[in-house]
Scaffold this motif. Structure first.
Motif, PDB file in Angstrom:
ATOM      1  N   UNK A  32      39.107  30.423  61.541  1.00 51.21           N
ATOM      2  CA  UNK A  32      38.225  31.505  61.975  1.00 51.21           C
ATOM      3  C   UNK A  32      38.176  32.545  60.869  1.00 51.21           C
ATOM      4  N   UNK A  33      37.026  33.165  60.740  1.00 46.52           N
ATOM      5  CA  UNK A  33      36.860  34.237  59.770  1.00 46.52           C
ATOM      6  C   UNK A  33      37.313  35.531  60.416  1.00 46.52           C
ATOM      7  N   UNK A  34      38.162  36.269  59.707  1.00 45.25           N
ATOM      8  CA  UNK A  34      38.683  37.537  60.216  1.00 45.25           C
ATOM      9  C   UNK A  34      38.496  38.604  59.136  1.00 45.25           C
ATOM     10  N   UNK A  35      37.896  39.708  59.521  1.00 47.00           N
ATOM     11  CA  UNK A  35      37.771  40.816  58.566  1.00 47.00           C
ATOM     12  C   UNK A  35      38.700  41.969  58.930  1.00 47.00           C
ATOM     13  N   UNK A  36      39.293  41.921  60.101  1.00 43.98           N
ATOM     14  CA  UNK A  36      40.203  42.986  60.509  1.00 43.98           C
ATOM     15  C   UNK A  36      41.632  42.546  60.256  1.00 43.98           C
ATOM     16  N   UNK A  70      42.931  32.938  51.829  1.00 50.06           N
ATOM     17  CA  UNK A  70      42.126  33.977  51.188  1.00 50.06           C
ATOM     18  C   UNK A  70      41.049  33.337  50.319  1.00 50.06           C
ATOM     19  N   UNK A  71      39.801  33.321  50.824  1.00 53.11           N
ATOM     20  CA  UNK A  71      38.686  32.778  50.049  1.00 53.11           C
ATOM     21  C   UNK A  71      38.217  33.798  49.006  1.00 53.11           C
ATOM     22  N   UNK A  72      37.369  33.343  48.104  1.00 54.62           N
ATOM     23  CA  UNK A  72      36.864  34.197  47.037  1.00 54.62           C
ATOM     24  C   UNK A  72      35.361  34.399  47.186  1.00 54.62           C
ATOM     25  N   UNK A  73      34.833  35.294  46.366  1.00 58.75           N
ATOM     26  CA  UNK A  73      33.425  35.702  46.470  1.00 58.75           C
ATOM     27  C   UNK A  73      32.463  34.528  46.360  1.00 58.75           C
ATOM     28  N   UNK A  74      32.798  33.519  45.578  1.00 60.42           N
ATOM     29  CA  UNK A  74      31.902  32.379  45.431  1.00 60.42           C
ATOM     30  C   UNK A  74      31.827  31.532  46.704  1.00 60.42           C
ATOM     31  N   UNK A  75      32.641  31.859  47.708  1.00 59.84           N
ATOM     32  CA  UNK A  75      32.675  31.121  48.968  1.00 59.84           C
ATOM     33  C   UNK A  75      32.029  31.904  50.112  1.00 59.84           C
ATOM     34  N   UNK A  76      31.315  32.983  49.817  1.00 59.83           N
ATOM     35  CA  UNK A  76      30.813  33.897  50.833  1.00 59.83           C
ATOM     36  C   UNK A  76      29.964  33.206  51.901  1.00 59.83           C
ATOM     37  N   UNK A  77      29.120  32.267  51.526  1.00 55.50           N
ATOM     38  CA  UNK A  77      28.276  31.611  52.535  1.00 55.50           C
ATOM     39  C   UNK A  77      29.122  30.790  53.507  1.00 55.50           C
ATOM     40  N   UNK A  78      30.167  30.148  53.018  1.00 54.41           N
ATOM     41  CA  UNK A  78      31.071  29.415  53.902  1.00 54.41           C
ATOM     42  C   UNK A  78      31.885  30.376  54.766  1.00 54.41           C
ATOM     43  N   UNK A  79      32.303  31.506  54.198  1.00 53.96           N
ATOM     44  CA  UNK A  79      33.051  32.510  54.956  1.00 53.96           C
ATOM     45  C   UNK A  79      32.220  32.974  56.155  1.00 53.96           C
ATOM     46  N   UNK A  80      30.959  33.305  55.914  1.00 56.87           N
ATOM     47  CA  UNK A  80      30.080  33.743  56.994  1.00 56.87           C
ATOM     48  C   UNK A  80      29.810  32.582  57.955  1.00 56.87           C
ATOM     49  N   UNK A  81      29.539  31.399  57.418  1.00 56.14           N
ATOM     50  CA  UNK A  81      29.255  30.238  58.260  1.00 56.14           C
ATOM     51  C   UNK A  81      30.382  29.916  59.213  1.00 56.14           C
TER      52      UNK A  81
END
Length: 180
Positions: A32-36, A70-81
């Motif tokens: 799961x993606x978590x920003x908090x 911890x993903x990186x900026x080049x993975x942003x679309x997968x992070x959101x997906x």
């Protein structure tokens, strides 16, 4: 200064970086993606905020372990997906081409594509607030990973990518624990 609607105040304090939290419920892996997220102090104690609306909540409560990947900026679309679908009906590892790797301390998988992974055990769950306190038990870093920029959620569907690193280590030496 001008007034800011109070319901937008959280966008001023959004922590980072955005991470994936992986679990294994004994049957399958999930992410799961978590920003908090929060670092609790200079020890490997962390906190995330989630709750029963996330499919991984049940696995976190039952197994009391996870991995912070911890993903990186080049993975942003997968992070959101990953954050926009549910593990209840989606194999996120398969759908997003994530490679699970065995860690050394917990059953939850590391994610090979990530810059770093921290194996954790749940030490406390503060249910009224959805706060899960985690004790890091092992950490892994992908030394050859070229992109090391992390992504930070603003909370309104936009993100900030790490930029220039500014060092003040010499000024802060007295507060930095040995080995850091």
């Amino acid at each position: 200064m001008k007034p800011l609607p109070l319901e937008k105040a959280f966008t001023l304090l959004e922590p980072g970086p955005v991470v994936w939290v992986t679990t294994n419920d004994g049957q399958k892996n999930n992410a799961m993606t978590i920003s908090w997220t929060m670092v609790m102090d200079f020890t490997p104690v962390f906190a995330i905020t989630t709750g029963p609306w996330n499919h991984s909540w049940a696995a976190l409560k039952a197994t009391r372990e996870c991995v912070i990947a911890i993903p990186t900026a080049d993975m942003i679309d997968d992070v959101v997906g990953v954050g926009m679908c549910s593990g209840a009906d989606t194999d996120k590892f398969e759908r997003f081409g994530l490679t699970p790797m065995a860690g050394g301390q917990v059953r939850a998988p590391l994610i090979k594509q990530c810059m770093a992974n921290i194996e954790c055990r749940v030490t406390d769950i503060i249910e009224p607030h959805g706060i899960v306190v985690l004790q890091g038990v092992a950490a892994w870093v992908a030394a050859r990973r070229k992109d090391r920029r992390t992504v930070h959620a603003v909370g309104d569907g936009t993100f900030i990518v790490d930029g220039e690193r500014i060092s003040r280590r010499s000024m802060m030496r007295a507060k930095i624990p040995p080995g850091v």
